[in-house]
Design an enzyme around this catalytic site. Structure first.
Site, PDB file in Angstrom:
ATOM      1  N   ILE A  18       0.827  -1.197   0.000  1.00 14.42           N
ATOM      2  CA  ILE A  18       0.000   0.000   0.000  1.00 14.42           C
ATOM      3  C   ILE A  18       0.867   1.254   0.000  1.00 14.42           C
ATOM      4  O   ILE A  18       0.491   2.286  -0.573  1.00 14.42           O
ATOM      5  CB  ILE A  18      -0.975   0.000   1.204  1.00 14.42           C
ATOM      6  N   SER A  39      11.304   2.246   8.059  1.00 13.73           N
ATOM      7  CA  SER A  39      10.905   0.847   8.095  1.00 13.73           C
ATOM      8  C   SER A  39      11.467   0.214   9.350  1.00 13.73           C
ATOM      9  O   SER A  39      12.179   0.856  10.137  1.00 13.73           O
ATOM     10  CB  SER A  39      11.402   0.117   6.839  1.00 13.73           C
ATOM     11  N   LYS A 100      -6.681   3.189   6.282  1.00 11.94           N
ATOM     12  CA  LYS A 100      -7.908   2.625   6.836  1.00 11.94           C
ATOM     13  C   LYS A 100      -7.683   1.144   7.156  1.00 11.94           C
ATOM     14  O   LYS A 100      -6.840   0.508   6.518  1.00 11.94           O
ATOM     15  CB  LYS A 100      -9.082   2.845   5.877  1.00 11.94           C
ATOM     16  N   ARG A 168      -1.873 -11.576   5.929  1.00 12.61           N
ATOM     17  CA  ARG A 168      -2.490 -10.453   6.643  1.00 12.61           C
ATOM     18  C   ARG A 168      -4.013 -10.481   6.561  1.00 12.61           C
ATOM     19  O   ARG A 168      -4.708 -10.153   7.532  1.00 12.61           O
ATOM     20  CB  ARG A 168      -1.975  -9.141   6.044  1.00 12.61           C
ATOM     21  N   ASP A 181     -10.794  -5.151   6.478  1.00 13.28           N
ATOM     22  CA  ASP A 181     -10.003  -4.853   5.295  1.00 13.28           C
ATOM     23  C   ASP A 181     -10.849  -4.346   4.140  1.00 13.28           C
ATOM     24  O   ASP A 181     -10.452  -3.418   3.432  1.00 13.28           O
ATOM     25  CB  ASP A 181      -9.228  -6.099   4.859  1.00 13.28           C
TER      26      ASP A 181
END
Length: 337
Positions: A18, A39, A100, A168, A181
């Site tokens: 993303i 990171s 989100k 995930r 999600d």
């Protein structure tokens, strides 16, 4: 806080898929310049920086939050870490655009908005769909009475992903499940048009290990009595279409969560199709909203205010509670900073 040319300096927190998608949108945003990436390791940050020509790579999120040449941070880590990573940046005086869903539950979302208020900085949930030109047009059509009084909404978003309990999307420890999600998009659409929602009922199908939902359908009622049927799925392909039905017609949004087309059906007329393509990949519009709000000295977006994020978080809490799904927050030691 901007550079000498009035351009917002962005930092990207997280280097997953993303984050790469958001970078594509930022490249088409004249008011944005990415100055740093953070990171969990310097190596991953360096790879991302090299791929997107970002000047500085930080081997920790704390280093990114402390970078004096970063005005606003895009938080792109998995769902359970949105809360701690957003607080890290807000408390460092950075504006934040957080992916989100804003948080794992309404309590966390309230802590995040409270921190933004206390620190006098901007915070927005990255509900990019709200800022797309196609959705702007749909809103105008409904507001102008093109379909009469809005009575019913239907929206669905579903993918048929390969089941992997460690992925995930299916791992409860990573905030998995179709509702968090994918379901936030239909819920957002209903809340956007109908205001405060009452959850009338919900049904779900669970993953093979019974840890997360793989298909959830929710029936809600709006403030004025209009209703919405909303579905999401991670193991079933759905049409990904939204329909706004009124007393004199309807508006259809194919691929509504990433819409580039609006189809208006008025009673007694031929359908009208309006094309609203992206300049880049669609993420540029939410980035421009952040820049507009920060330049105006706002702490929240009028088009995606904190109240709406808190409402959506409470809605997902309610839907999960109806099925007994519980997501435990990560321990402090488990949160990478």
């Amino acid at each position: 806080m901007t550079d000498e040319n009035g351009v917002l300096r962005w930092g990207v927190l997280g280097t997953g898929g993303i984050a790469h998608s958001f970078m594509e949108g930022l490249r088409a945003t004249p008011t944005a310049r990415v100055t740093a990436v953070g990171s969990r390791t310097w190596e991953r940050a360096q790879e991302f920086a090299a791929a997107w020509d970002v000047p500085r790579a930080h081997g920790s999120y704390a280093e990114l939050a402390a970078d004096p040449d970063v005005d606003v941070v895009y938080v792109a880590t998995p769902h359970p870490w949105h809360h701690p990573h957003t607080l890290l940046c807000l408390n460092a005086g950075k504006h934040v655009l957080v992916e989100k869903p804003m948080a794992m539950n309404a309590l966390q979302a309230a802590e995040m908005t409270g921190a933004a208020r206390d620190n006098g900085v901007f915070l927005m949930e990255a509900m990019w769909t709200r800022f797309l030109p196609a959705h702007r047009l749909a809103r105008e059509l409904v507001a102008d009475g093109a379909i009469g009084e809005l009575r019913q909404i239907s929206a669905e978003f579903g993918v048929n992903a390969p089941y992997d309990p460690d992925h995930r999307l299916f791992n409860a420890d990573l905030g998995g499940g179709a509702l968090l999600d994918l379901g936030v998009y239909p819920l957002m659409l209903a809340s956007w048009y109908l205001g405060e929602l009452t959850v009338v009922g919900a049904t779900r199908r669970l993953s093979p290990d019974h840890m997360v939902d793989t298909h959830t359908t929710v029936l809600v009622r709006g403030e004025q009595g209009a209703t919405a049927t909303l579905s999401c799925a991670s193991l079933t392909t759905l049409p990904d279409r939204a329909v706004l039905a009124g007393t004199r017609g309807r508006v259809e949004l194919p691929l509504f969560w990433a819409a580039t087309e609006v189809v208006l059906h008025r009673e007694g007329r031929e359908p009208e199709t309006f094309e609203r393509p992206f300049r880049a990949n669609g993420y540029e519009y939410e980035a421009e909203e952040v820049a507009r709000c920060v330049a105006a000295g706002l702490s929240q977006s009028p088009d995606m205010p904190w109240e709406e994020s808190l409402r959506l978080a409470a809605l997902t809490d309610k839907v999960r509670d109806m099925g007994g799904l519980v997501y435990s927050a990560p321990t402090v030691k488990a949160v990478p900073l």
